[in-house]
Design an enzyme around this catalytic site. Sequence first.
Site, PDB file in Angstrom:
ATOM      1  N   HIS A 223      -8.973  -3.770  -6.488  1.00 56.64           N
ATOM      2  CA  HIS A 223      -8.989  -2.290  -6.515  1.00 56.64           C
ATOM      3  C   HIS A 223      -9.510  -2.024  -7.976  1.00 56.64           C
ATOM      4  CE1 HIS A 223      -6.473  -2.784  -3.314  1.00 56.64           C
ATOM      5  NE2 HIS A 223      -6.409  -1.436  -3.012  1.00 56.64           N
TER       6      HIS A 223
ATOM      7  N   GLY B 110      -1.278   5.169  -4.054  1.00 57.40           N
ATOM      8  CA  GLY B 110       0.579   4.732  -4.566  1.00 57.40           C
ATOM      9  C   GLY B 110       0.595   3.456  -5.488  1.00 57.40           C
ATOM     10  N   THR B 111      -0.174   2.469  -4.859  1.00 60.01           N
ATOM     11  CA  THR B 111      -0.072   1.172  -5.828  1.00 60.01           C
ATOM     12  C   THR B 111      -0.705   1.337  -7.098  1.00 60.01           C
ATOM     13  OG1 THR B 111      -1.903   0.128  -4.549  1.00 60.01           O
ATOM     14  CG2 THR B 111       0.451  -0.499  -3.979  1.00 60.01           C
TER      15      THR B 111
ATOM     16  N   CYS C 183       0.794  -1.197   0.055  1.00 55.82           N
ATOM     17  CA  CYS C 183       0.178   0.011   0.201  1.00 55.82           C
ATOM     18  C   CYS C 183       0.730   1.204  -0.084  1.00 55.82           C
ATOM     19  CB  CYS C 183      -0.879   0.160   1.108  1.00 55.82           C
ATOM     20  SG  CYS C 183      -1.889   1.462   1.326  1.00 55.82           S
TER      21      CYS C 183
ATOM     22  N   ASP D 114     -10.211   6.179  -2.369  1.00 56.44           N
ATOM     23  CA  ASP D 114      -9.352   6.569  -1.712  1.00 56.44           C
ATOM     24  C   ASP D 114      -9.084   8.100  -1.723  1.00 56.44           C
ATOM     25  OD1 ASP D 114      -6.426   6.963  -0.962  1.00 56.44           O
ATOM     26  OD2 ASP D 114      -5.624   5.358  -2.309  1.00 56.44           O
TER      27      ASP D 114
HETATM   28  O1  PYC Z   1      -1.867   4.050  -1.854  1.00 54.13           O
HETATM   29  O2  PYC Z   1      -1.632   2.068  -2.599  1.00 54.13           O
HETATM   30  C1  PYC Z   1      -2.146   2.905  -2.102  1.00 54.13           C
HETATM   31  C2  PYC Z   1      -3.598   2.360  -1.569  1.00 54.13           C
HETATM   32  C3  PYC Z   1      -4.314   1.164  -1.779  1.00 54.13           C
HETATM   33  C4  PYC Z   1      -5.608   1.436  -1.402  1.00 54.13           C
HETATM   34  C5  PYC Z   1      -5.542   2.679  -0.546  1.00 54.13           C
HETATM   35  N1  PYC Z   1      -4.410   3.370  -1.137  1.00 54.13           N
END
Ligand code: PYC
Length: 331
Positions: free
Chosen positions: A222, A253-254, A89, A248
């Site tokens: 997701h 990020g991912t 994450c 989100d």
């Molecule tokens: O920032 O990778 C991320 C992330 C995954 C789910 C919510 N944020």
Amino acid sequence: MRHTFSCIDGHTCGNPCRVVTGGAPELNGESLADFRQDFLQNHDWVRQGLMFEPRGHDVMSGVILYPPKRSDCDIGYLFIETSGCLPMCGHDTIGATTYAIEEGLVSPHVPGKLAIETPAGRVDAEYSVKEGHVEEVRIFNVASYLHVSDLAVEVEGIGKLTFDIAYGGNFYAIIEPQENWAGLDAQSPSELVGLSQKVRKAIQEVTEPVHLEDPRIKGVSHVMWCDSPRSEQADARNAVFYGDKAIDRSPCGTGSSARMAQLFARGTLKCGDHFVHESIIGTLYNCKVESVGKIGEILCIYPSIGGWSRITGHNTIYIDDRDPFAHGFQL
Ligand code: PYC
């Protein structure tokens, strides 16, 4: 019995990040990837208690800090959120790194750099400190790649939707504006949640991507809805749906890693290119295609994501076995 968890609460570019620094269970295994399996099988009540209402909420997300199993890492992150334990994450890595450095919870081998073991593999972070506070964190994420392009599903009440699937630490269905979806401004955030639930279910019924190297990482968890930016500084905007009801608040990020891998495979992004991603609330990640590699025959990128996180408070959380909602609830 009352279980006590020491937590640091904060947010990364608007999305919550709860970092558990004390009270977490001891886990078995040779890697953080093994820890994730042990935790899900034997200790998942901890996640439920800390993420679900009444101690958490639909968007809650966090990290449990562990000593790393890898000798080349400074710290281990086990990600917890409402849907389970993510392999990786981005916003939580930026958050946990910020809080661990600010609170002196880790001693990096190299000042300004942190080597992190995650269930998806090693992730590196670089951070800058000003007056005792971490200003910015740049994470160097795991290999990210386009899994498949131009799939289509028929979604009840919507019609046909085409999408690509890419991996950036989680598998994302990436949906761009098209005939049956007009873009991010065409519905309210809560309407987008309802739409995402239907769309992810339809996608999960037709395909289950499996990671090229670790079969424990699989499935589209997701959905990334893409659009053109509002901010003049950004290249693109997105809203990522995760868990059962979360969008989100950060640019994800991912998700940004998966999106860059998709754009790289298309030829829109090249090695060395910068990519500024805007979230649904207007926060920005400064991303870059750092380098290019291969997993077997598949071309992948190594992306970096730059963002900030701020602590909002310290939280001692009790989970009392006598509490009917000890393990939380979801509406
Ligand atoms: O920032 O990778 C991320 C992330 C995954 C789910 C919510 N944020």
